[in-house]
Enzyme design. Structure first.
Site, PDB file in Angstrom:
ATOM      1  N   GLY A  38     -23.522 -55.957 -27.948  1.00 17.87           N
ATOM      2  CA  GLY A  38     -23.012 -54.602 -28.175  1.00 17.87           C
ATOM      3  C   GLY A  38     -21.517 -54.425 -28.000  1.00 17.87           C
ATOM      4  N   ASP A  93     -20.563 -52.294 -23.830  1.00 15.34           N
ATOM      5  CA  ASP A  93     -20.549 -51.163 -24.759  1.00 15.34           C
ATOM      6  C   ASP A  93     -20.790 -49.831 -24.063  1.00 15.34           C
ATOM      7  OD1 ASP A  93     -23.203 -51.791 -24.179  1.00 15.34           O
ATOM      8  OD2 ASP A  93     -23.833 -52.056 -26.245  1.00 15.34           O
ATOM      9  N   ASP A  96     -25.295 -46.908 -19.034  1.00 10.69           N
ATOM     10  CA  ASP A  96     -26.376 -45.922 -19.127  1.00 10.69           C
ATOM     11  C   ASP A  96     -26.975 -45.768 -17.725  1.00 10.69           C
ATOM     12  OD1 ASP A  96     -28.338 -44.234 -20.109  1.00 10.69           O
ATOM     13  OD2 ASP A  96     -29.553 -45.825 -20.960  1.00 10.69           O
ATOM     14  N   LYS A 124     -22.792 -42.629 -20.213  1.00  6.34           N
ATOM     15  CA  LYS A 124     -23.688 -41.493 -20.475  1.00  6.34           C
ATOM     16  C   LYS A 124     -23.771 -40.588 -19.262  1.00  6.34           C
ATOM     17  CE  LYS A 124     -26.932 -42.966 -23.924  1.00  6.34           C
ATOM     18  NZ  LYS A 124     -28.318 -43.315 -24.194  1.00  6.34           N
ATOM     19  N   PHE A 145     -29.036 -40.993 -27.812  1.00  4.12           N
ATOM     20  CA  PHE A 145     -29.008 -42.385 -28.261  1.00  4.12           C
ATOM     21  C   PHE A 145     -27.943 -42.545 -29.343  1.00  4.12           C
ATOM     22  CE2 PHE A 145     -30.245 -46.224 -30.467  1.00  4.12           C
ATOM     23  CZ  PHE A 145     -30.484 -47.068 -29.390  1.00  4.12           C
ATOM     24  N   VAL A 146     -27.001 -43.447 -29.117  1.00  2.00           N
ATOM     25  CA  VAL A 146     -25.893 -43.617 -30.057  1.00  2.00           C
ATOM     26  C   VAL A 146     -25.877 -45.014 -30.671  1.00  2.00           C
ATOM     27  CG1 VAL A 146     -24.393 -41.863 -29.017  1.00  2.00           C
ATOM     28  CG2 VAL A 146     -24.335 -44.210 -28.145  1.00  2.00           C
ATOM     29  N   ASP A 152     -26.387 -50.926 -31.469  1.00  2.00           N
ATOM     30  CA  ASP A 152     -27.412 -51.041 -32.497  1.00  2.00           C
ATOM     31  C   ASP A 152     -28.610 -50.147 -32.244  1.00  2.00           C
ATOM     32  OD1 ASP A 152     -28.382 -52.603 -30.213  1.00  2.00           O
ATOM     33  OD2 ASP A 152     -29.971 -53.256 -31.581  1.00  2.00           O
ATOM     34  N   ARG A 158     -24.561 -51.850 -36.183  1.00  2.00           N
ATOM     35  CA  ARG A 158     -23.460 -52.322 -35.324  1.00  2.00           C
ATOM     36  C   ARG A 158     -22.116 -52.255 -36.037  1.00  2.00           C
ATOM     37  NH1 ARG A 158     -25.768 -54.753 -30.744  1.00  2.00           N
ATOM     38  NH2 ARG A 158     -27.637 -55.991 -31.103  1.00  2.00           N
TER      39      ARG A 158
HETATM   40  P1  5GP Z   1     -28.212 -49.805 -18.596  1.00  2.00           P
HETATM   41  O1  5GP Z   1     -28.639 -51.069 -17.931  1.00  2.00           O
HETATM   42  O2  5GP Z   1     -26.860 -49.294 -18.162  1.00  2.00           O
HETATM   43  O3  5GP Z   1     -29.255 -48.734 -18.539  1.00  2.00           O
HETATM   44  O4  5GP Z   1     -28.179 -50.108 -20.125  1.00  2.00           O
HETATM   45  C1  5GP Z   1     -27.156 -50.708 -20.727  1.00  2.00           C
HETATM   46  C2  5GP Z   1     -27.590 -51.268 -22.063  1.00  2.00           C
HETATM   47  O5  5GP Z   1     -28.636 -50.480 -22.699  1.00  2.00           O
HETATM   48  C3  5GP Z   1     -26.417 -51.211 -22.992  1.00  2.00           C
HETATM   49  O6  5GP Z   1     -25.621 -52.375 -22.869  1.00  2.00           O
HETATM   50  C4  5GP Z   1     -27.084 -51.074 -24.333  1.00  2.00           C
HETATM   51  O7  5GP Z   1     -27.427 -52.339 -24.813  1.00  2.00           O
HETATM   52  C5  5GP Z   1     -28.364 -50.296 -24.057  1.00  2.00           C
HETATM   53  N1  5GP Z   1     -28.172 -48.849 -24.333  1.00  2.00           N
HETATM   54  C6  5GP Z   1     -28.171 -47.838 -23.443  1.00  2.00           C
HETATM   55  N2  5GP Z   1     -27.960 -46.648 -24.049  1.00  2.00           N
HETATM   56  C7  5GP Z   1     -27.834 -46.913 -25.364  1.00  2.00           C
HETATM   57  C8  5GP Z   1     -27.584 -46.091 -26.525  1.00  2.00           C
HETATM   58  O8  5GP Z   1     -27.445 -44.866 -26.503  1.00  2.00           O
HETATM   59  N3  5GP Z   1     -27.511 -46.746 -27.711  1.00  2.00           N
HETATM   60  C9  5GP Z   1     -27.653 -48.093 -27.825  1.00  2.00           C
HETATM   61  N4  5GP Z   1     -27.548 -48.615 -29.042  1.00  2.00           N
HETATM   62  N5  5GP Z   1     -27.869 -48.899 -26.758  1.00  2.00           N
HETATM   63  C10 5GP Z   1     -27.955 -48.314 -25.544  1.00  2.00           C
HETATM   64 MG    MG Z   2     -25.894 -54.148 -24.143  1.00  2.00          MG
END
Ligand code: 5GP
Ligand code: MG
Length: 176
Positions: A38, A93, A96, A124, A145-146, A152, A158
């Protein structure tokens, strides 16, 4: 699909973040580690805005769905240069829940780098489940969700040069 951040806004945000990184490190050599896949677009744009001597490496973080609710995070660090006694900047990227980046940082710290900081394009709002905060954030976004600019949905989108939110039609028309 609805554009959340257009190309010009993304460029300005990445430039602001690059300036903050430049102010932090000055001319100290930096090892940039990108979390694949990402962050690939951000990586390419960001490093061209950084003036200090730098090395680039990548790692892959993937979650395996096991019996636990949150799949275990598997980190493949085979494509990473030696980070011991180097200043490391992790690039991802989106921040979250924060679990991915927190685990990546913990893993890197085991390798005894001089320092580990993190930079993300997006954070986020209101989603974090960890105490950790990234050091550099280009944009705070709502909990939607973006896709685009490296992010992706089922490996699609992407290549979009902007950040967009998906609607029902886009989700239905995305190839599996
Ligand atoms: P975390 O471990 O912080 O919850 O998640 C991080 C990963 O989840 C990011 O690197 C990404 O791959 C995926 N992710 C979280 N939110 C989004 C979103 O809104 N869109 C996309 N495409 N991927 C996301
Ligand atoms: Mg990722």
């Amino acid at each position: 699909m609805k554009i959340l951040l257009d190309e010009r806004q993304v460029r300005a945000g990445v430039l602001r973040m690059a300036e903050a990184i430049g102010a932090e490190y000055g001319s100290r050599p930096l090892t940039v580690i990108a979390v694949m896949t990402g962050s690939v677009v951000l990586l390419a744009d960001l490093i061209r805005l950084l003036a200090m001597p730098l090395r680039v490496g990548v790692l892959q973080a993937s979650s395996y769905k096991g019996s636990t609710e949150r799949g275990e995070l598997i980190i493949n660090a085979d494509l990473m240069p030696d980070v011991t006694d180097h200043d490391v900047l992790v690039v991802d990227d989106i921040f979250d829940t924060g679990h991915t980046l927190t685990k990546v940082v913990a893993r890197l710290r085991q390798l005894r780098p001089t320092s580990v900081r993190t930079s993300v394009l997006l954070r986020k709002a209101g989603r974090q489940e960890v105490a950790y905060e990234p050091d550099f954030v280009a944009f705070e976004i709502p909990d939607e969700f973006v896709v685009g600019y490296g992010l992706d949905y089922r490996d699609a989108y992407r290549n979009l040069p902007y950040i967009a939110t998906l609607d029902e039609d886009d989700i239905a028309s995305t190839l599996p």
